[in-house]
Every structure is written in structure tokens, then in C-alpha cells.
Design a protein around this motif. Structure first.
Motif, PDB file in Angstrom:
ATOM      1  N   GLN A 128      52.546  39.252  27.497  1.00  0.00           N
ATOM      2  CA  GLN A 128      52.280  40.654  27.798  1.00  0.00           C
ATOM      3  C   GLN A 128      50.871  40.989  27.323  1.00  0.00           C
ATOM      4  O   GLN A 128      50.594  40.998  26.129  1.00  0.00           O
ATOM      5  CB  GLN A 128      53.304  41.544  27.100  1.00  0.00           C
ATOM      6  N   VAL A 129      49.987  41.230  28.280  1.00  0.00           N
ATOM      7  CA  VAL A 129      48.619  41.658  27.985  1.00  0.00           C
ATOM      8  C   VAL A 129      48.487  43.055  28.580  1.00  0.00           C
ATOM      9  O   VAL A 129      48.577  43.231  29.789  1.00  0.00           O
ATOM     10  CB  VAL A 129      47.568  40.704  28.599  1.00  0.00           C
ATOM     11  N   ASN A 130      48.292  44.046  27.731  1.00  0.00           N
ATOM     12  CA  ASN A 130      48.340  45.434  28.183  1.00  0.00           C
ATOM     13  C   ASN A 130      47.038  45.955  28.770  1.00  0.00           C
ATOM     14  O   ASN A 130      47.062  46.915  29.528  1.00  0.00           O
ATOM     15  CB  ASN A 130      48.765  46.339  27.032  1.00  0.00           C
ATOM     16  N   ASP A 131      45.911  45.370  28.392  1.00  0.00           N
ATOM     17  CA  ASP A 131      44.649  45.945  28.823  1.00  0.00           C
ATOM     18  C   ASP A 131      43.754  44.935  29.529  1.00  0.00           C
ATOM     19  O   ASP A 131      43.572  45.005  30.729  1.00  0.00           O
ATOM     20  CB  ASP A 131      43.929  46.554  27.609  1.00  0.00           C
ATOM     21  N   LEU A 132      43.228  43.971  28.800  1.00  0.00           N
ATOM     22  CA  LEU A 132      42.200  43.086  29.328  1.00  0.00           C
ATOM     23  C   LEU A 132      42.520  41.629  29.021  1.00  0.00           C
ATOM     24  O   LEU A 132      42.804  41.270  27.885  1.00  0.00           O
ATOM     25  CB  LEU A 132      40.841  43.460  28.721  1.00  0.00           C
ATOM     26  N   LEU A 133      42.443  40.792  30.048  1.00  0.00           N
ATOM     27  CA  LEU A 133      42.586  39.340  29.913  1.00  0.00           C
ATOM     28  C   LEU A 133      41.293  38.701  30.377  1.00  0.00           C
ATOM     29  O   LEU A 133      40.867  38.917  31.507  1.00  0.00           O
ATOM     30  CB  LEU A 133      43.758  38.824  30.746  1.00  0.00           C
ATOM     31  N   ILE A 134      40.659  37.928  29.487  1.00  0.00           N
ATOM     32  CA  ILE A 134      39.422  37.218  29.812  1.00  0.00           C
ATOM     33  C   ILE A 134      39.677  35.733  29.596  1.00  0.00           C
ATOM     34  O   ILE A 134      40.081  35.321  28.509  1.00  0.00           O
ATOM     35  CB  ILE A 134      38.251  37.661  28.906  1.00  0.00           C
ATOM     36  N   ILE A 135      39.437  34.939  30.628  1.00  0.00           N
ATOM     37  CA  ILE A 135      39.567  33.484  30.515  1.00  0.00           C
ATOM     38  C   ILE A 135      38.274  32.877  31.030  1.00  0.00           C
ATOM     39  O   ILE A 135      37.903  33.086  32.186  1.00  0.00           O
ATOM     40  CB  ILE A 135      40.769  32.949  31.317  1.00  0.00           C
ATOM     41  N   ARG A 136      37.584  32.131  30.145  1.00  0.00           N
ATOM     42  CA  ARG A 136      36.323  31.483  30.497  1.00  0.00           C
ATOM     43  C   ARG A 136      36.402  29.994  30.184  1.00  0.00           C
ATOM     44  O   ARG A 136      36.803  29.603  29.095  1.00  0.00           O
ATOM     45  CB  ARG A 136      35.166  32.060  29.680  1.00  0.00           C
ATOM     46  N   ARG A 151      45.064  46.038  33.127  1.00  0.00           N
ATOM     47  CA  ARG A 151      44.075  46.964  33.672  1.00  0.00           C
ATOM     48  C   ARG A 151      42.919  46.183  34.269  1.00  0.00           C
ATOM     49  O   ARG A 151      42.344  46.569  35.266  1.00  0.00           O
ATOM     50  CB  ARG A 151      43.556  47.891  32.580  1.00  0.00           C
ATOM     51  N   GLU A 152      42.595  45.046  33.615  1.00  0.00           N
ATOM     52  CA  GLU A 152      41.450  44.261  34.070  1.00  0.00           C
ATOM     53  C   GLU A 152      41.658  42.791  33.722  1.00  0.00           C
ATOM     54  O   GLU A 152      42.194  42.464  32.665  1.00  0.00           O
ATOM     55  CB  GLU A 152      40.177  44.779  33.385  1.00  0.00           C
ATOM     56  N   ILE A 153      41.213  41.931  34.608  1.00  0.00           N
ATOM     57  CA  ILE A 153      41.251  40.488  34.365  1.00  0.00           C
ATOM     58  C   ILE A 153      39.892  39.917  34.752  1.00  0.00           C
ATOM     59  O   ILE A 153      39.322  40.294  35.768  1.00  0.00           O
ATOM     60  CB  ILE A 153      42.393  39.800  35.133  1.00  0.00           C
ATOM     61  N   ARG A 154      39.366  39.031  33.915  1.00  0.00           N
ATOM     62  CA  ARG A 154      38.102  38.355  34.201  1.00  0.00           C
ATOM     63  C   ARG A 154      38.334  36.849  34.076  1.00  0.00           C
ATOM     64  O   ARG A 154      38.690  36.356  33.017  1.00  0.00           O
ATOM     65  CB  ARG A 154      37.014  38.761  33.210  1.00  0.00           C
ATOM     66  N   LEU A 155      38.138  36.143  35.171  1.00  0.00           N
ATOM     67  CA  LEU A 155      38.264  34.693  35.189  1.00  0.00           C
ATOM     68  C   LEU A 155      36.899  34.126  35.513  1.00  0.00           C
ATOM     69  O   LEU A 155      36.339  34.423  36.567  1.00  0.00           O
ATOM     70  CB  LEU A 155      39.286  34.262  36.243  1.00  0.00           C
ATOM     71  N   GLU A 156      36.349  33.310  34.604  1.00  0.00           N
ATOM     72  CA  GLU A 156      35.007  32.771  34.781  1.00  0.00           C
ATOM     73  C   GLU A 156      34.979  31.294  34.450  1.00  0.00           C
ATOM     74  O   GLU A 156      35.630  30.843  33.516  1.00  0.00           O
ATOM     75  CB  GLU A 156      34.014  33.507  33.862  1.00  0.00           C
ATOM     76  N   GLY A 157      34.219  30.552  35.209  1.00  0.00           N
ATOM     77  CA  GLY A 157      34.004  29.131  34.921  1.00  0.00           C
ATOM     78  C   GLY A 157      35.242  28.276  35.058  1.00  0.00           C
ATOM     79  O   GLY A 157      35.384  27.273  34.367  1.00  0.00           O
ATOM     80  N   LEU A 158      36.151  28.647  35.958  1.00  0.00           N
ATOM     81  CA  LEU A 158      37.351  27.848  36.193  1.00  0.00           C
ATOM     82  C   LEU A 158      37.128  27.003  37.434  1.00  0.00           C
ATOM     83  O   LEU A 158      36.491  27.420  38.374  1.00  0.00           O
ATOM     84  CB  LEU A 158      38.571  28.752  36.406  1.00  0.00           C
TER      85      LEU A 158
END
Length: 159
Positions: A128-136, A151-158
Motif C-alpha cells: 500500500q503506497v498512498n502517495d508517491l512511488l518512485i522506482i529508478r 497519486r503519482e508513480i515515477r518509473l525511470e531507467g527500467l
């Protein structure tokens, strides 16, 4: 007994949890599971995680860093940790340059940032991630768990 208090107890240096006492606590954890609370199974799986460490002080140090008063935790360059204890509840968790293969089941967090964990294959069940998930730069990660409400997800360098 809440999971947060349980994690704090396990992280306390004064509590020595080994041998017969560990077995008694495992039986108590099984009894908690039988009471059918929604997150109760994480008591037992946390004990299994705790038991994996040859040195009890190492598990305590990790739990202490994950159960801060502010609810904000950061782990970096911890190559001997392959998974986190189940059922953690935090405001923010940042993981960088770690050898994690599996994050944790039942992790509840507002902000989760995972960076350069190239061995990470799975985030875990009931995440459970309520606000922001960042995976780099987590190249081994193949899928994200279903049921994420963000609310927001950022996927980078995958790849």
C-alpha cells in the motif's frame, strides 16, 4: 499488540529473543494469526525474517532504523539485506543501492522510493503506497503488484 509496537520491541537491544523465548513468541504469533486480524499473519513472518540473521544485533539494528519516531526510514548500501520485515507501516521509505530481492509483504507507506536495487525482483503482496512511488534503475523488477492506489508513480531507467 499492534505490528508497529511489535517491530519496536524486536528492535530493542534489551530484549534478547533467542532459544526458548523465540519459540514462545512464535507460538503467540500463531495465536494472533488465529484471531483473524487482517494484518496478523505478519507477526509470524516478521519472526521468520528476524530468525534469518545469524547475529540478532544485526536484525535489531535494521528494525531500529526502520521504526523511527518520525516514520521516515532510509537504507543505503545494505548488501546483506535481501528482504525487509513484513507489515511495516511508515510515512516514507527510501532504499538505495541495496541487494534486495523481495521488498516485503504488507508494507504500508505514503512515499516509497527505490533506487539502484538491481536484484529487486518483486515488491511484495498487499503493498500500500498512498502517495508517491518512485522506482529508478531496478532492472530485475518485472511487474508491479495489482491494486496500487497512488497519486503519482515515477518509473525511470527500467529495461
Amino acid at each position: 499488540l499492534s505490528l508497529q509496537i511489535f517491530h519496536l520491541l524486536l528492535g530493542n537491544e534489551k530484549l534478547k529473543l533467542a532459544g526458548d523465548l523465540l519459540q514462545v513468541v512464535k507460538v503467540a504469533a500463531i495465536d494472533i494469526i488465529a484471531s483473524e486480524q487482517s494484518r496478523s499473519g505478519y507477526f509470524y513472518t516478521t519472526l521468520l525474517w528476524y530468525e534469518r540473521f545469524e547475529d540478532e544485533s544485526q536484525a535489531k539494528a535494521i528494525l531500529k532504523r526502520l521504526t523511527t519516531d518520525t516514520g521516515t526510514a532510509a537504507l543505503e548500501h545494505e548488501q546483506n539485506i535481501v528482504a525487509l520485515p513484513d507489515g511495516l507501516s511508515l510515512k516514507s521509505l527510501t532504499l538505495k543501492n541495496m541487494n534486495l530481492k523481495y521488498l516485503a509483504d504488507g508494507l504500508c507507506v505514503n512515499k516509497l522510493a527505490i533506487e539502484s536495487c538491481s536484484s529487486l525482483q518483486e515488491l511484495g503482496k498487499d503493498l500500500q503506497v498512498n502517495d508517491l512511488l518512485i522506482i529508478r534503475s531496478c532492472n530485475a523488477l518485472q511487474t508491479l503488484p495489482g491494486g496500487l492506489f497512488l497519486r503519482e508513480i515515477r518509473l525511470e531507467g527500467l529495461e
